[in-house]
Design a protein around this motif. Structure first.
Motif, PDB file in Angstrom:
ATOM      1  N   ALA A   1       0.849  -1.193   0.000  1.00 16.27           N
ATOM      2  CA  ALA A   1       0.000   0.000   0.000  1.00 16.27           C
ATOM      3  C   ALA A   1       0.879   1.236   0.000  1.00 16.27           C
ATOM      4  CB  ALA A   1      -0.920   0.005   1.220  1.00 16.27           C
ATOM      5  N   VAL A   2       0.350   2.292  -0.593  1.00 12.86           N
ATOM      6  CA  VAL A   2       1.013   3.590  -0.541  1.00 12.86           C
ATOM      7  C   VAL A   2       0.880   4.117   0.883  1.00 12.86           C
ATOM      8  CG1 VAL A   2       1.030   5.941  -1.451  1.00 12.86           C
ATOM      9  CG2 VAL A   2       0.453   4.015  -2.948  1.00 12.86           C
ATOM     10  N   PRO A   3       1.958   4.564   1.508  1.00 10.25           N
ATOM     11  CA  PRO A   3       1.870   5.023   2.905  1.00 10.25           C
ATOM     12  C   PRO A   3       0.945   6.234   3.064  1.00 10.25           C
ATOM     13  CG  PRO A   3       4.159   4.693   2.243  1.00 10.25           C
ATOM     14  CD  PRO A   3       3.337   4.620   1.000  1.00 10.25           C
ATOM     15  N   GLU A   4       0.280   6.282   4.199  1.00 12.27           N
ATOM     16  CA  GLU A   4      -0.432   7.493   4.615  1.00 12.27           C
ATOM     17  C   GLU A   4       0.483   8.216   5.602  1.00 12.27           C
ATOM     18  OE1 GLU A   4      -4.987   7.472   4.932  1.00 12.27           O
ATOM     19  OE2 GLU A   4      -4.406   5.474   5.633  1.00 12.27           O
ATOM     20  N   LEU A   5       1.164   9.220   5.139  1.00 16.02           N
ATOM     21  CA  LEU A   5       2.126   9.926   5.979  1.00 16.02           C
ATOM     22  C   LEU A   5       1.399  10.747   7.036  1.00 16.02           C
ATOM     23  CD1 LEU A   5       4.640  11.158   3.254  1.00 16.02           C
ATOM     24  CD2 LEU A   5       4.825   9.145   4.719  1.00 16.02           C
ATOM     25  N   THR A   6       1.961  10.788   8.229  1.00 16.71           N
ATOM     26  CA  THR A   6       1.394  11.593   9.305  1.00 16.71           C
ATOM     27  C   THR A   6       1.708  13.069   9.063  1.00 16.71           C
ATOM     28  OG1 THR A   6       3.387  11.527  10.669  1.00 16.71           O
ATOM     29  CG2 THR A   6       1.813   9.685  10.896  1.00 16.71           C
ATOM     30  N   PRO A   7       0.969  13.975   9.699  1.00 16.87           N
ATOM     31  CA  PRO A   7       1.306  15.394   9.578  1.00 16.87           C
ATOM     32  C   PRO A   7       2.753  15.690   9.959  1.00 16.87           C
ATOM     33  CG  PRO A   7      -0.877  15.175  10.509  1.00 16.87           C
ATOM     34  CD  PRO A   7      -0.301  13.783  10.431  1.00 16.87           C
ATOM     35  N   ARG A   8       3.247  14.981  10.976  1.00 15.41           N
ATOM     36  CA  ARG A   8       4.649  15.182  11.368  1.00 15.41           C
ATOM     37  C   ARG A   8       5.605  14.762  10.242  1.00 15.41           C
ATOM     38  NH1 ARG A   8       7.630  12.751  16.818  1.00 15.41           N
ATOM     39  NH2 ARG A   8       9.698  13.566  16.354  1.00 15.41           N
ATOM     40  N   ASP A   9       5.319  13.606   9.623  1.00 18.91           N
ATOM     41  CA  ASP A   9       6.139  13.149   8.493  1.00 18.91           C
ATOM     42  C   ASP A   9       6.126  14.178   7.366  1.00 18.91           C
ATOM     43  OD1 ASP A   9       6.682  10.733   9.769  1.00 18.91           O
ATOM     44  OD2 ASP A   9       4.999   9.695   8.813  1.00 18.91           O
ATOM     45  N   LEU A  10       4.935  14.641   7.038  1.00 17.89           N
ATOM     46  CA  LEU A  10       4.783  15.574   5.927  1.00 17.89           C
ATOM     47  C   LEU A  10       5.514  16.886   6.196  1.00 17.89           C
ATOM     48  CD1 LEU A  10       1.011  14.925   5.164  1.00 17.89           C
ATOM     49  CD2 LEU A  10       2.914  14.428   3.616  1.00 17.89           C
ATOM     50  N   ARG A  11       5.426  17.365   7.433  1.00 15.21           N
ATOM     51  CA  ARG A  11       6.111  18.620   7.766  1.00 15.21           C
ATOM     52  C   ARG A  11       7.627  18.462   7.666  1.00 15.21           C
ATOM     53  NH1 ARG A  11       1.865  19.203  11.729  1.00 15.21           N
ATOM     54  NH2 ARG A  11       0.489  20.910  11.098  1.00 15.21           N
ATOM     55  N   GLU A  12       8.130  17.298   8.050  1.00 11.86           N
ATOM     56  CA  GLU A  12       9.566  17.069   7.936  1.00 11.86           C
ATOM     57  C   GLU A  12      10.001  17.078   6.465  1.00 11.86           C
ATOM     58  OE1 GLU A  12      13.024  13.785   9.089  1.00 11.86           O
ATOM     59  OE2 GLU A  12      10.972  13.501   9.793  1.00 11.86           O
ATOM     60  N   ILE A  13       9.217  16.424   5.622  1.00 13.44           N
ATOM     61  CA  ILE A  13       9.545  16.403   4.195  1.00 13.44           C
ATOM     62  C   ILE A  13       9.445  17.800   3.602  1.00 13.44           C
ATOM     63  CG2 ILE A  13       8.818  15.528   1.940  1.00 13.44           C
ATOM     64  CD1 ILE A  13       7.883  12.980   3.420  1.00 13.44           C
ATOM     65  N   VAL A  14       8.424  18.534   3.978  1.00 17.25           N
ATOM     66  CA  VAL A  14       8.275  19.913   3.488  1.00 17.25           C
ATOM     67  C   VAL A  14       9.482  20.753   3.898  1.00 17.25           C
ATOM     68  CG1 VAL A  14       6.954  22.058   3.765  1.00 17.25           C
ATOM     69  CG2 VAL A  14       5.757  19.906   3.325  1.00 17.25           C
ATOM     70  N   ALA A  15       9.943  20.585   5.138  1.00 20.01           N
ATOM     71  CA  ALA A  15      11.093  21.356   5.621  1.00 20.01           C
ATOM     72  C   ALA A  15      12.355  21.022   4.827  1.00 20.01           C
ATOM     73  CB  ALA A  15      11.314  21.089   7.106  1.00 20.01           C
ATOM     74  N   ILE A  16      12.552  19.731   4.539  1.00 17.74           N
ATOM     75  CA  ILE A  16      13.718  19.323   3.753  1.00 17.74           C
ATOM     76  C   ILE A  16      13.636  19.904   2.357  1.00 17.74           C
ATOM     77  CG2 ILE A  16      14.886  17.347   2.686  1.00 17.74           C
ATOM     78  CD1 ILE A  16      13.982  15.712   5.176  1.00 17.74           C
ATOM     79  N   ARG A  17      12.476  19.778   1.745  1.00 19.07           N
ATOM     80  CA  ARG A  17      12.301  20.319   0.386  1.00 19.07           C
ATOM     81  C   ARG A  17      12.471  21.837   0.373  1.00 19.07           C
ATOM     82  NH1 ARG A  17       7.032  19.624  -2.019  1.00 19.07           N
ATOM     83  NH2 ARG A  17       8.127  20.552  -3.776  1.00 19.07           N
ATOM     84  N   ARG A  18      11.926  22.497   1.389  1.00 18.24           N
ATOM     85  CA  ARG A  18      12.035  23.957   1.454  1.00 18.24           C
ATOM     86  C   ARG A  18      13.496  24.384   1.433  1.00 18.24           C
ATOM     87  NH1 ARG A  18      13.193  27.997   4.816  1.00 18.24           N
ATOM     88  NH2 ARG A  18      11.938  29.902   4.719  1.00 18.24           N
ATOM     89  N   ASP A  19      14.304  23.745   2.246  1.00 20.45           N
ATOM     90  CA  ASP A  19      15.709  24.132   2.334  1.00 20.45           C
ATOM     91  C   ASP A  19      16.473  23.791   1.054  1.00 20.45           C
ATOM     92  OD1 ASP A  19      15.216  25.057   4.857  1.00 20.45           O
ATOM     93  OD2 ASP A  19      16.108  23.350   5.899  1.00 20.45           O
ATOM     94  N   LEU A  20      16.334  22.556   0.601  1.00 14.54           N
ATOM     95  CA  LEU A  20      17.145  22.104  -0.524  1.00 14.54           C
ATOM     96  C   LEU A  20      16.650  22.640  -1.862  1.00 14.54           C
ATOM     97  CD1 LEU A  20      17.978  18.425   0.487  1.00 14.54           C
ATOM     98  CD2 LEU A  20      19.262  20.528   0.915  1.00 14.54           C
ATOM     99  N   GLU A  21      15.343  22.592  -2.092  1.00 15.11           N
ATOM    100  CA  GLU A  21      14.831  23.141  -3.352  1.00 15.11           C
ATOM    101  C   GLU A  21      14.966  24.665  -3.372  1.00 15.11           C
ATOM    102  OE1 GLU A  21      11.184  21.559  -5.034  1.00 15.11           O
ATOM    103  OE2 GLU A  21      11.379  19.775  -3.776  1.00 15.11           O
ATOM    104  N   GLY A  22      14.915  25.275  -2.200  1.00 15.76           N
ATOM    105  CA  GLY A  22      15.159  26.717  -2.135  1.00 15.76           C
ATOM    106  C   GLY A  22      16.574  27.061  -2.558  1.00 15.76           C
ATOM    107  N   ARG A  23      17.515  26.245  -2.112  1.00 19.01           N
ATOM    108  CA  ARG A  23      18.915  26.444  -2.496  1.00 19.01           C
ATOM    109  C   ARG A  23      19.086  26.261  -4.011  1.00 19.01           C
ATOM    110  NH1 ARG A  23      23.771  26.028   0.432  1.00 19.01           N
ATOM    111  NH2 ARG A  23      22.562  25.417   2.260  1.00 19.01           N
ATOM    112  N   ALA A  24      18.438  25.226  -4.562  1.00 20.89           N
ATOM    113  CA  ALA A  24      18.518  24.995  -6.005  1.00 20.89           C
ATOM    114  C   ALA A  24      17.877  26.144  -6.777  1.00 20.89           C
ATOM    115  CB  ALA A  24      17.828  23.677  -6.357  1.00 20.89           C
ATOM    116  N   ALA A  25      16.759  26.657  -6.283  1.00 20.24           N
ATOM    117  CA  ALA A  25      16.082  27.763  -6.949  1.00 20.24           C
ATOM    118  C   ALA A  25      16.956  29.010  -6.987  1.00 20.24           C
ATOM    119  CB  ALA A  25      14.755  28.065  -6.242  1.00 20.24           C
ATOM    120  N   ALA A  26      17.653  29.274  -5.890  1.00 15.48           N
ATOM    121  CA  ALA A  26      18.550  30.432  -5.844  1.00 15.48           C
ATOM    122  C   ALA A  26      19.654  30.296  -6.880  1.00 15.48           C
ATOM    123  CB  ALA A  26      19.136  30.585  -4.447  1.00 15.48           C
ATOM    124  N   ARG A  27      20.171  29.083  -7.003  1.00 15.16           N
ATOM    125  CA  ARG A  27      21.219  28.822  -7.985  1.00 15.16           C
ATOM    126  C   ARG A  27      20.710  29.071  -9.407  1.00 15.16           C
ATOM    127  NH1 ARG A  27      26.292  28.632  -9.995  1.00 15.16           N
ATOM    128  NH2 ARG A  27      26.675  26.787 -11.261  1.00 15.16           N
TER     129      ARG A  27
END
Length: 225
Positions: free
Chosen positions: A72-98
């Protein structure tokens, strides 16, 4: 012997990549179930390469075994989702600046084309909108030429793709297709050669996911009352 082994490995790898891409594109929803037999039938192959591919995805937490022959496809918890969002925010933000610092006119035209497809799809087809949205973000990662960041973000998208499908289904169309969408702000930053503005636009776009996370969290609380 060697030839047969390489062929099977190649088939398993292809199925793995296809399933991983489908998860990133939001072709599956959270909690959706897949059977090894069903996937094997789709590819016209035996269960062995399918099982190998699914076991790789399960080891990456992109799928969960629910029985010996189904996942089954996982149902991520709000905590899981926030952690992924935080990682994406930092790393994709860095890529966007570049990208904001090095984008060429032809690169900008690529972003405008994909964004045009995204806004058109957002008004009628959430599945297609999710795919074009992923293509937009992955173009940023590719044009940034930061391969380690790209690899980490791909893993995050494999986990979050099903949630983002839900995001495009539940968010108001007028917000997704509006001409002040964060994608437009990002493109404007590229035209200005402003890396900081590009970072801010992309981080704001990624943080938008928190709106649906909060809504799902509130629904969960209400369901337990």
């Amino acid at each position: 012997m060697t030839s047969k082994k390489l062929t099977r490995t190649s088939l398993s790898e292809q199925i793995y990549r296809d399933l991983r891409r489908a998860l990133m594109d939001g072709e599956y929803r959270p909690a959706e179930r897949l059977t090894i037999a069903g996937v094997a039938d789709t590819y016209g192959t035996s269960s062995t390469p399918v099982r190998e591919a699914i076991m790789r995805l399960a080891s990456e937490r992109a799928l969960n075994f629910t029985a010996a022959t189904s996942v089954a496809v996982p149902e991520l918890t709000p905590r899981d989702l926030r952690e992924i969002v935080a990682i994406r925010r930092d790393l994709e933000g860095r890529a966007a600046a570049r990208v904001g610092e090095i984008a060429t006119p032809s690169h900008i035209a690529e972003f405008e084309e994909i964004n045009s497809r995204f806004t058109a799809a957002a008004a009628k087809d959430p599945r297609e909108a999710a795919q074009h949205n992923r293509a937009f973000h992955f173009l940023i990662l590719r044009r940034a030429e930061l391969p380690f960041i790209e690899a980490i973000c791909e893993n995050m998208w494999t986990l979050m793709g099903p949630f983002l499908r839900s995001f495009h289904e539940e968010m108001p169309v007028r917000e997704l297709s509006a001409d002040d969408h964060h994608h437009f702000r990002f493109i404007a930053a590229l035209k200005a050669g402003d890396g900081d503005a590009a970072r801010e636009a992309m981080q704001a776009d990624i943080e938008w996911s928190n709106k649906l996370i909060l809504r799902q969290e509130a629904a969960g609380v209400q369901a337990t009352e």
